[in-house]
Motif scaffolding. Structure first.
Motif, PDB file in Angstrom:
ATOM      1  N   VAL A 148      -7.826  -1.831   5.569  1.00 46.67           N
ATOM      2  CA  VAL A 148      -8.054  -1.636   4.136  1.00 46.67           C
ATOM      3  C   VAL A 148      -8.637  -0.237   3.935  1.00 46.67           C
ATOM      4  N   THR A 152     -10.341   1.020  -1.665  1.00 40.74           N
ATOM      5  CA  THR A 152     -10.131  -0.410  -1.945  1.00 40.74           C
ATOM      6  C   THR A 152     -11.351  -1.213  -1.497  1.00 40.74           C
ATOM      7  N   GLU A 153     -11.892  -0.859  -0.332  1.00 39.41           N
ATOM      8  CA  GLU A 153     -13.087  -1.562   0.160  1.00 39.41           C
ATOM      9  C   GLU A 153     -14.231  -1.424  -0.838  1.00 39.41           C
ATOM     10  N   LYS A 204      -5.789  -7.406   0.243  1.00 39.73           N
ATOM     11  CA  LYS A 204      -5.305  -6.045   0.458  1.00 39.73           C
ATOM     12  C   LYS A 204      -3.908  -5.908  -0.147  1.00 39.73           C
ATOM     13  N   GLY A 248      -5.584  -2.934  -3.748  1.00 40.55           N
ATOM     14  CA  GLY A 248      -5.548  -4.386  -3.604  1.00 40.55           C
ATOM     15  C   GLY A 248      -5.944  -5.096  -4.876  1.00 40.55           C
TER      16      GLY A 248
END
Lengths: 554, 299
Positions: B34, B38-39, B104, B129
């Motif tokens: 990922v 996005t994280e 994701k 995601g």
């Protein structure tokens, strides 16, 4: 009889140089690898053995040559970790006694790991011997160097454990036995028996050698050898039993007995305790394609699948080509003694894997328990590829073919560098590209790592932020950090001296977490106890998470 | 001839494996994780909407970079999405938990929704995601007391042997009963019969009664009580069962033996009108690895 190559003066130089390179390479990369679970036990045992050597020195200086060998002294220094014979622990201990305590040249752990590096050196030299005598110099040089470019082998070569030493003795016993079968010399028979005795003195894996090669000889005798007039009948049968089998009894067993003072007293009871310990060995839970292998029956495919997915593909090609070579030679050889040599090499290569694949044999852990057979098949495989390349480029002439071969193997070695660098700190976690590397293996829920050692990327942060006297949870008992290993990490100055360890989360200010599927609940417990799951540091390769350091939120 | 062909084949495979090895480990071995943005977005959404007791399931359960951005106090991150089924999700939702799925791949939701039989949800974009938030079951709101969530609200927890009474003390929402880590009563997550659940850890002690006492909320009608041994207990050589006794206002209403097996013992008990006090009592003759839990609710 096979026509084998002679070990010439140049080969002594080459083997020595390669051995030295491997020794320096392994010893000088020791700082990359944390102390694994088993090292905690064996370093402690080594320390006790170093005490014993000191006591020998003191007694001998007083002219008392009996005292160190009395039962009470043997019990004192050899009771700990009596589930394994002591050859390696004696060597680790002697190194510690000499290089750490007496000379101060190496650290406490470094002195023991130096012995591990020495065995890596000996392994490289043994592979050279096998490669040269059975194949050619190119194979000898290439195999002995490329063997250490498998991340699992590189990793285990550093450790104060028995796995690479037993690989050395397993391989060596088979190589010497094959040489003995070829020329039946008494010297080789004695060397094989001594080697086998020393192998038993390292670990019990080699007990299976006579159990496999003696029946092989018996079958060959029934099929072929008994037709020889000299081997016919009962008398002929006993006369034709290879002398090395007798020496296994009359040389190997005394060698084994002599190196292990613990069984000098109460021999039967103590040996039976040892035997029963291993006969009832506990299973170590492993994850294999999302399946928790906790109780028998285990899948037959486990060690085969793990070998397939934890060996770099280039080496895997060597393995398969090597087995092909042994089988092809077994079929093609007209001489039955030569056939026996090649079958014994197949046994030496594959029996360790086949043994663990039995559904009721407990899984002791990672691939280290069956990689003992890798050197034989890899070396033969290197030769097959060498021959294949020689055929492919035959038209360029003999000299150029050698250059082309060398070029291909050098490029292959270069191609292996990135994966070895990526897994240099966690070789036990390596999975190859057939499964998609570390990410593919994690996605398929394979056992992610082994032996609770992966700590070196976490320690700098712990040392940096922990207030004086902080307590860190080491996850002992859950494939975490061994308690002794934690103490030795402090002793080596890797973890700050004032930081204390605990196996109780309630008492901890910090916590190490070592990911394994079966230990996910520990992550939950850390979260609940510490009120946070935000890590201070993590270890990862290719974004795959292996271990972490957490701090309690106030 | 045949031998030459085989050896040439090995040589060709070897030649091909060289660039394949190099290319894979240089460029392709780290492409399924990922990304950082996005994280961060995952964590921001969870931080904003998370309430105590809610559960977070990341789709990529081996790349946990989002943890770095997670607020303190969020600790229900479960890595068991691959092996979870509709019943697992239902159990959490029944207990009043909201569920966050950190996906994701946006397209994953279609299949996941079907596999987990989820019809009610809210989607929020998160970098490349998506975070899907599944609300608790509406009827969970009617539960007056959920044992796993409310165990710290028990009026009293203690061990007894004869007349001797040893009280447990409430520390960090857990009832600590001795210096031993296992010897407490409190919320945990555990895999029960292969199913991750929110439960109350209630490890008994040899020969002693463990008493957990709750005030029964007004107008309660039913007590749902599940008890079980965890996997480690089931695999242990110690086969000692746990005797379970349920007492309402001094009247014994249920008693049974929870054997050392994987089964979950499920019980439904009617609450008499005006009942005030519920006592759960657990006892074993040998406490070795008696990893014993219970959960359920009063409605």
């Amino acid at each position: 009889m096979l026509k084998l190559n002679k070990f010439e003066k140049l080969d002594f130089i080459l083997a020595g140089l390669i051995g030295l390179v491997i020794l320096l390479f392994i010893f000088n990369t020791s700082h990359l690898i944390g102390f694994v679970r088993d090292e905690g036990f064996y370093m402690r045992a080594a320390s006790l053995k170093a005490d014993w050597f000191e006591s020998i020195e003191e007694s001998f200086l007083k002219g008392n040559f009996i005292e160190p060998f009395r039962k009470e002294n043997i019990d004192k220094y050899f009771r700990y970790n009596r589930e394994h014979p002591t050859l390696m622990k004696n060597l680790f201990g002697f190194s510690q006694y000499l290089l750490y305590r007496k000379l101060g040249w190496l650290s406490f752990a470094g002195s023991a790991r130096f012995v591990a590096a020495l065995f890596a050196m000996l392994t490289a030299m043994m592979i050279y011997l096998f490669g040269l005598m059975f194949f050619n110099r190119f194979t000898a040089v290439t195999s002995s160097l490329m063997f250490f470019m498998m991340p699992h082998i590189f990793f285990h070569s550093h450790l104060v454990c028995f796995d690479v030493p037993i690989l050395f003795f397993w391989t060596g016993t088979f190589v010497l036995y094959a040489l003995y079968l070829n020329n039946r010399s008494l010297k080789l028979a004695v060397a094989t028996a001594v080697f086998f005795g020393l192998g038993m003195a390292v670990k019990h894996n080699v007990f299976f050698i006579p159990v496999t090669i003696a029946p092989l000889w018996f079958v060959m005798h029934i099929i072929k050898y008994r037709k020889d007039p000299e081997s016919a009948g009962i008398k002929g049968f006993f006369k034709s039993i290879p002398i090395v089998f007798w020496l296994f009894i009359f040389v190997s067993i005394p060698v084994y007995f002599l190196q292990w003072p613990w069984i000098w007293y109460d021999t039967v009871d103590r040996f039976m305790w040892y035997f029963n310990f291993h006969a009832r060995h506990v299973n170590y839970t492993n994850y294999y394609f999302g399946q928790e292998l906790a109780t028998a029956p285990f899948p037959i495919s486990f060690p085969w699948g793990m070998t397939l997915f934890t060996t770099p593909v280039i080496h895997l090609i060597f393995f398969i080509a090597g087995i092909y070579f042994f089988v092809e030679r077994t079929v093609k050889e007209k001489n039955w003694h030569s056939k026996e040599i090649y079958i014994s090499l197949i046994i030496g290569s594959l029996f360790p894997i086949a043994l663990i694949s039995h559904p009721s044999v407990v899984i002791f852990g990672g691939i280290k328990h069956w990689f003992t057979g890798y050197p034989l098949m890899m070396t033969a495989g290197v030769f097959v590829v060498y021959r294949g390349l020689s055929i492919l480029f035959d038209r360029f002439g003999r000299k150029k073919v050698l250059i082309i071969n060398s070029a291909f193997f050098i490029v292959a070695a270069m191609a292996l560098v990135p994966l070895n660098v990526k897994f240099s700190m966690r070789g036990a976690a390596f999975f190859n590209k057939l499964i998609g590397g570390a990410q593919g293996a994690a996605e398929l829920r394979m056992q992610r790592n082994f032996w609770g050692y992966d700590i070196l990327d976490l320690v700098p942060e712990l040392n940096r932020v922990a207030p004086r006297g902080s307590v860190v949870y080491v996850m002992g008992g859950y494939e975490g950090l061994n308690w002794n290993s934690f103490q030795y990490l402090k002793r080596e100055g890797i973890i700050r001296e004032d930081i204390r360890g605990t196996n109780s989360l309630e008492n901890a200010d910090f916590a190490f977490f070592f990911y394994e599927k079966q230990n996910e609940h520990i992550l939950n417990e850390i979260g609940m106890e510490f009120k946070t799951l935000r890590p201070l540091a993590v270890t990862e390769t290719d974004s795959v998470f292996y271990s972490a350091l957490f701090r309690r939120e106030k | 001839m045949k031998k030459e062909l085989i050896e040439r084949t090995f040589a060709w495979i070897f030649i091909v494996s060289i660039p394949v090895t190099a290319v894979f480990w240089l460029f392709l071995s780290d492409t399924r994780g990922v990304d950082e943005d996005t994280e961060r977005s995952f964590a921001e959404i969870v931080n904003r909407y998370h309430n105590e007791g809610d559960v977070v399931f990341p789709e990529v359960d081996w790349d946990l970079g989002f943890l770095k951005h997670l607020d303190h106090g969020i600790t229900n991150v479960l890595l068991t999405l691959k092996e979870s089924g509709p019943d697992d999700i239902r159990l959490f939702r029944d207990d009043g938990a909201k569920i966050f799925f950190l996906l994701k791949n946006r397209k994953s939701w279609g299949k996941l929704k079907e596999r987990l039989s989820i019809d009610e949800y809210e989607k929020r974009e998160a970098g490349k995601g998506v975070v899907v938030i599944v609300p608790p079951k509406e009827d969970s709101l009617h539960k007056k007391l959920i044992f796993s969530r409310d165990v710290h609200k028990a009026s009293e927890v203690f061990f007894s042997k004869g007349e001797d009474k040893k009280p447990c003390s409430l520390v960090s929402r857990r009832w600590r009963c001795s210096k031993h880590r296992w010897n407490h009563v409190g919320y945990t997550r555990a895999v029960v019969n292969k199913r991750p659940q929110q439960v109350v850890w209630a490890h008994p002690r040899t020969g002693e009664n463990l008493h957990i006492i709750f005030d029964i909320p007004e107008n309660s009608s039913t007590i749902n009580l599940n008890t079980a041994m965890l996997e480690r207990a089931v695999r242990s050589r110690n086969r000692s069962p746990v005797k379970v006794t349920v007492i309402i206002d001094e009247n014994k209403v249920l008693e049974y033996t929870n054997r050392s097996v994987r089964d979950v013992y499920q019980n439904k008990i009617d609450v008499p009108e005006g009942a005030e006090r519920l006592e759960l009592r657990f006892k074993t003759r040998d406490d070795g690895q008696r990893h014993f839990i219970f959960n359920g609710y009063i409605e």
